[in-house]
Design an enzyme around this catalytic site. Structure first.
Site, short mmCIF file in Angstrom:
data_model
loop_
_atom_site.label_atom_id
_atom_site.label_comp_id
_atom_site.label_asym_id
_atom_site.label_seq_id
_atom_site.Cartn_x
_atom_site.Cartn_y
_atom_site.Cartn_z
N SER A 72 47.31 38.89 37.13
CA SER A 72 46.22 38.26 37.40
C SER A 72 46.24 37.81 38.88
O SER A 72 45.43 37.71 39.77
CB SER A 72 45.70 37.01 36.45
OG SER A 72 46.68 36.29 36.23
N LYS B 105 35.09 38.64 32.44
CA LYS B 105 35.56 39.22 33.95
C LYS B 105 34.71 40.71 34.23
O LYS B 105 33.47 40.53 34.51
CB LYS B 105 36.93 39.49 34.08
CG LYS B 105 37.65 37.90 34.18
CD LYS B 105 39.18 38.07 34.16
CE LYS B 105 39.45 36.46 34.11
NZ LYS B 105 40.46 36.05 33.49
N HIS C 39 42.29 41.90 33.17
CA HIS C 39 42.12 42.15 34.21
C HIS C 39 42.02 43.88 34.40
O HIS C 39 42.18 44.57 35.31
CB HIS C 39 43.07 41.72 35.35
CG HIS C 39 42.92 40.35 35.47
ND1 HIS C 39 41.62 39.69 36.22
CD2 HIS C 39 43.46 39.27 35.24
CE1 HIS C 39 41.72 38.64 36.55
NE2 HIS C 39 42.86 38.17 35.83
C1 LIG Z 1 41.16 34.73 32.79
C2 LIG Z 1 42.26 35.23 32.21
C3 LIG Z 1 42.49 34.65 30.78
C4 LIG Z 1 41.37 33.50 30.27
O1 LIG Z 1 40.23 34.34 30.01
P1 LIG Z 1 39.03 33.26 29.87
O2 LIG Z 1 37.98 34.06 29.25
O3 LIG Z 1 38.66 33.04 31.30
O4 LIG Z 1 39.10 32.16 29.14
C5 LIG Z 1 43.50 35.14 30.01
N1 LIG Z 1 44.27 35.99 30.47
C6 LIG Z 1 44.27 36.24 31.93
C7 LIG Z 1 45.42 37.25 32.13
C8 LIG Z 1 43.24 36.06 32.39
O5 LIG Z 1 43.14 36.53 34.08
#
Ligand SMILES: *Cc1c(COP(=O)(O)O)cnc(C)c1O
Length: 392
Positions: free
Chosen positions: A179, A238, A207
């Site tokens: 990330s 995302k 991602h």
């Molecule tokens: C954003 C993210 C999460 C958490 O997801 P949310 O739905 O925002 O709680 C978990 N793992 C990774 C790699 C992330 O980038």
């Protein structure tokens, strides 16, 4: 609570204190954000496909809101498991071509809940040092041994697998696309190692879900490795532009999680309107391949502009572009200068990233145009010279 003030003072002195700032959406323009009166190009959102304001998603959400109400009322184990969950989980099973799927309220809860449900005292989790904090917290909660391997270092992982050979259950966990760096995990090697050592493999596609694969299934599918992954995780917050998370895997896995994953059991189900919105978004993610094409093109253009200017942007090729400046204070000043130029791109500092690798993290979106990106790259170049991140 004087100790708190003292600690906060130290954080502030090291340019490490964080504070919350408000941003508002610009209706109809998911690539922009409002701070006060100023409209800024948003280069820090994870809305990779630009779906967060898609009219069809908003329409089904509005409808569900009016017919089913604001909240779900209870945990999925009580009366919160509305029909919309069943439909969504069937669609997910179909999309991922797996036996079963389970929706969680968000990615943090999915990761922390799933890992702590799979391993216990006497077990071991092998985890990349740059894995997302939600996985790290799941490992801590599980009480299993935490064996951290150097980022993407498969020889180090092998050493640790040998060291912990005799542990009862073994779980390897990794982000597929990291990330804060935008680079990819060596999934092929991970799949070989998990077989060789009889471990389970969990991949977090937060991602990469929606971004890779012919129907946005993720990087595991793109590489043809979907059958090597035991626990396939992704988020709807995302690329999908909504909120929530999924776990895909075997029927047995899902049956286990329904019984053991505490965030699923002891927390209220997502509002039905959100679940309906996710279903619509999943349709669009699969069908509108042009969004992925546009995202790859935008990422390629922006990466090569920064690279040509002489910036250190790491080794990845994803829509996450880290501009590594090193020093915390420089990262903050860089981000502030960008904001003055009409661009939001946040400074990421330790402990989110290792000491000495503070950076500006750009994330691209299918809605960014070439013109916006070229413009942004020019402004980034001149700030880089001014702050001496680039030598003249
Ligand atoms: C954003 C993210 C999460 C958490 O997801 P949310 O739905 O925002 O709680 C978990 N793992 C990774 C790699 C992330 O980038």
């Amino acid at each position: 609570m004087y100790w708190m003030e003292k600690e906060l003072e130290l954080m502030a002195d090291a340019s490490l204190e964080r504070s919350l700032r408000t941003s508002n959406s610009v209706s109809g323009s998911p690539g922009y954000t409002l701070r006060g009166e100023q409209v800024l190009l948003n280069m820090s959102s994870n809305d990779y496909l630009g779906l967060s304001q898609h009219p069809a998603i908003l329409e089904v959400m509005r409808e569900a809101l009016l017919t089913e109400g604001a909240g779900s009322g209870a945990s999925r184990h009580v009366t919160g498991n509305h029909m919309s969950y069943r439909r969504l989980e069937e669609a997910l099973t179909d999309w991922q071509n797996c036996e079963a799927a389970l929706v969680f309220a968000n990615g943090y809860m999915a990761n922390s809940g799933v890992i702590s449900a799979l391993v216990d005292r006497g077990d071991v989790v092998f985890s990349d040092k740059l894995n997302h904090a939600s996985m790290v917290d799941g490992i801590v909660l599980s009480r299993a041994e935490h064996a951290r391997y150097r980022h993407n270092d498969m020889e180090h992982l092998r050493t640790l697998l040998n060291k912990y050979r005799d542990k009862r259950r073994k779980l390897i966990v990794t982000d597929s696309v990291f990330s804060m760096d935008g680079d990819q995990a060596p999934l092929r090697v991970l799949a070989e190692l998990k077989r060789e050592y009889g471990a389970m493999l969990m991949v977090d596609e937060a991602h990469s879900g929606g971004i890779y694969g012919g129907r946005g299934e993720g990087l595991c599918h793109e590489l043809g490795l979907q059958n090597d992954v035991d626990i396939h995780m992704g988020t709807f917050s995302k690329s999908f532009g909504v909120y929530g998370a999924y776990i895909c895997g075997s029927r047995t896995l899902i049956r286990w999680l329904v019984n053991k994953a505490r965030p699923l059991i002891y927390s209220t189900a997502l509002p039905p309107s959100i679940v309906a919105g996710i279903s619509k978004s999943l349709d669009l993610v699969q069908k509108e391949h042009w969004r992925r094409e546009r995202l790859y093109a935008a990422a390629g253009l922006f990466r090569s502009s920064l690279c040509d200017a002489g910036f250190n942007i790491g080794a990845g090729n994803s829509p996450i572009v880290p501009l590594i400046v090193g020093d915390n204070d420089t990262a903050l000043r860089f981000s502030r200068a960008l904001e003055e130029e009409g661009i939001i791109a946040v400074a990421i500092r330790p402990p989110t990233v290792p000491d000495g690798t503070a950076r500006i993290r750009f994330s691209l979106s299918a809605v960014h145009t070439d013109k916006e990106l070229i413009n942004a790259a020019e402004r980034i170049h001149s700030i880089g010279l001014r702050l001496r991140v680039l030598s003249p």
